[in-house]
Design an enzyme around this catalytic site. Structure first.
Site, short mmCIF file in Angstrom:
data_model
loop_
_atom_site.label_atom_id
_atom_site.label_comp_id
_atom_site.label_asym_id
_atom_site.label_seq_id
_atom_site.Cartn_x
_atom_site.Cartn_y
_atom_site.Cartn_z
N GLU A 127 2.99 -42.38 8.04
CA GLU A 127 2.02 -41.22 8.44
C GLU A 127 2.29 -40.88 9.77
O GLU A 127 1.65 -40.81 10.66
CB GLU A 127 0.50 -41.68 8.10
CG GLU A 127 0.58 -42.11 6.78
CD GLU A 127 -1.14 -42.22 6.51
OE1 GLU A 127 -2.13 -42.26 7.48
OE2 GLU A 127 -1.58 -42.33 5.43
N ASN A 170 6.93 -43.58 4.95
CA ASN A 170 5.97 -43.05 3.78
C ASN A 170 4.97 -42.25 4.50
O ASN A 170 4.65 -42.23 5.61
CB ASN A 170 5.34 -44.42 3.53
CG ASN A 170 4.30 -44.52 2.29
OD1 ASN A 170 4.50 -44.15 1.26
ND2 ASN A 170 3.06 -45.06 2.61
N HIS A 206 -1.72 -39.01 -3.11
CA HIS A 206 -3.38 -39.24 -3.35
C HIS A 206 -3.81 -37.73 -3.62
O HIS A 206 -3.69 -37.07 -2.89
CB HIS A 206 -4.08 -39.52 -1.86
CG HIS A 206 -3.76 -40.76 -1.75
ND1 HIS A 206 -3.93 -42.07 -2.57
CD2 HIS A 206 -2.85 -41.31 -0.62
CE1 HIS A 206 -3.71 -43.10 -1.83
NE2 HIS A 206 -3.04 -42.92 -0.81
N GLU A 235 1.19 -44.50 -3.61
CA GLU A 235 -0.04 -44.76 -3.57
C GLU A 235 -0.63 -44.04 -4.48
O GLU A 235 -1.93 -43.29 -4.30
CB GLU A 235 -0.74 -44.64 -2.15
CG GLU A 235 0.15 -45.54 -1.06
CD GLU A 235 -0.57 -45.38 0.41
OE1 GLU A 235 -1.53 -44.78 0.54
OE2 GLU A 235 0.37 -45.68 1.25
N ASP A 237 -2.94 -42.06 -6.76
CA ASP A 237 -4.15 -41.88 -7.45
C ASP A 237 -4.68 -40.44 -7.66
O ASP A 237 -4.34 -39.65 -6.75
CB ASP A 237 -5.48 -42.65 -6.82
CG ASP A 237 -5.60 -42.49 -5.33
OD1 ASP A 237 -5.15 -41.39 -4.84
OD2 ASP A 237 -6.13 -43.36 -4.75
C1 XIL Z 1 -6.52 -47.59 2.61
C2 XIL Z 1 -7.37 -48.75 1.90
O1 XIL Z 1 -7.20 -48.49 0.46
C3 XIL Z 1 -8.62 -48.83 2.21
O2 XIL Z 1 -8.90 -50.17 1.64
C4 XIL Z 1 -8.66 -49.03 3.40
O3 XIL Z 1 -10.04 -49.23 4.01
C5 XIL Z 1 -8.00 -47.86 4.23
O4 XIL Z 1 -6.74 -47.71 3.93
N1 XIL Z 1 -2.77 -44.20 3.14
C6 XIL Z 1 -2.05 -45.65 3.17
C7 XIL Z 1 -2.89 -46.87 2.80
O5 XIL Z 1 -1.02 -45.82 3.81
O6 XIL Z 1 -2.76 -47.90 3.61
C8 XIL Z 1 -4.43 -46.46 2.73
O7 XIL Z 1 -5.43 -47.58 2.25
C9 XIL Z 1 -4.86 -44.94 1.98
C10 XIL Z 1 -4.17 -43.86 2.84
#
Ligand code: XIL
Length: 302
Positions: A127, A170, A206, A235, A237
């Site tokens: 990020e 990422n 996401h 990641e 969802d």
């Molecule tokens: C999130 C986790 O799922 C949570 O439990 C934590 O509180 C915050 O981070 N991008 C990422 C992940 O790269 O590491 C994040 O994970 C979600 C967004």
């Protein structure tokens, strides 16, 4: 095949999930994890605040629990994440440039050294770009004190620390073709041209109604792959439920399968009840570990 991991393996891919160490004592959680997935990403346990809460003092216990569980089940492990502005202990932000540079390189060396040979892919930098149309870097201690070169430096240090791990950049909101993904694309192209070590790009994916599965998702994955890197969905969802959610999951799987260098998919959690999106139901198993329509759609698409 009758599980996500086995079905993905038949397509030469992995199917993973984020895992939380403190859930590994819940039998239904572990049963679902072990049955369905062949890769894991520690959800929080490999972040800087978890591993190095004070300078040069490392705490591997929770991350080790996940890695040893994965190894006992022959699962791959994605390392997440070495250099990120978030979940960063405050001591890092207080360092001057010279100390920050050595702390960043030490963190990479120590952590990658601890897990050398056990991590399939590392999210070396997470990020680092801003949202919106600027294509600019995000402000962070690394960016602000070390300048644009911090990403390249992190990747070079990472290559030496574990030469067998795939090194990924990422990010989120880079899933479709837009100003942010263009900026990442230009960085990766530049790295490949100059021989800066990078092997893969992770697309967090996401998705929700504000940020749906992009219509040019596959095209975007493909243009990165064409630069000579693997791409991974890291990641995943998707907010929603029922048929609409299932359709969106199917589109993601189909996009990955259509790109030969898309090597795997990771969903960001096993069950809706532990999703980081507390108010939603974005995952493949409900709170009772029942398979949702989205699960059936993913399995059928694989
Ligand atoms: C999130 C986790 O799922 C949570 O439990 C934590 O509180 C915050 O981070 N991008 C990422 C992940 O790269 O590491 C994040 O994970 C979600 C967004």
């Amino acid at each position: 095949a009758s599980t996500l991991g086995a079905a993905a393996a038949e397509k030469g891919r992995y199917f993973g999930t984020a895992v939380a160490a403190n859930r590994l004592s819940e039998p239904d959680y572990v049963a679902t994890l072990n049955r369905e997935f062949n890769s894991v990403t520690p959800e929080n346990e490999m972040k800087w605040d978890a591993l190095e809460p004070s300078r040069n003092s490392f705490n591997y216990a929770n991350a080790d629990r996940i890695v040893s569980h994965a190894r006992s089940q022959n699962m791959m492990v994605r390392g997440h994440t070495l250099v990120w502005h978030s979940q960063l202990p405050s001591w890092v932000g207080g360092l001057d440039a010279n100390n920050l540079r050595s702390a960043m390189n030490n963190h990479i060396n120590q952590v990658m050294g601890h897990y050398r040979g056990q991590i399939h892919s590392w999210d070396v930098v997470n990020e680092a770009f801003q949202d919106g149309s600027s294509g600019a870097r995000r402000s962070s201690p690394f960016q602000d004190r070390l300048g644009n070169g911090f990403i390249e430096e992190a990747f070079r240090t990472a290559r030496a620390a574990d030469p067998n791990a795939k090194l990924c950049y990422n990010d989120y909101n880079t899933d479709g073709i837009n100003a942010k993904s263009n900026a990442v694309y230009n960085m990766v192209r530049d790295f490949k041209q100059r021989g800066v070590p990078i092997d893969c790009v992770g697309f967090q994916s996401h998705f929700n109604s504000q940020s749906p599965v992009p219509s040019d998702y596959q095209q975007n994955l493909q243009r990165f792959a064409d630069l000579g890197v693997d791409v991974q969905i890291t990641e995943l969802d998707i907010e929603g439920s029922g048929t609409a959610q299932a359709d969106n999951y199917r589109r993601v799987v189909n996009a990955c399968l259509a790109v030969s260098r898309c090597t795997g998919i990771t969903v960001w959690g096993v069950t809706d009840k532990y999703s980081w999106r507390a108010s939603g139901t974005p995952l493949l198993f409900d709170g009772n570990y029942n398979k949702k329509p989205a699960y059936d759609a993913v399995l059928a698409a694989l």
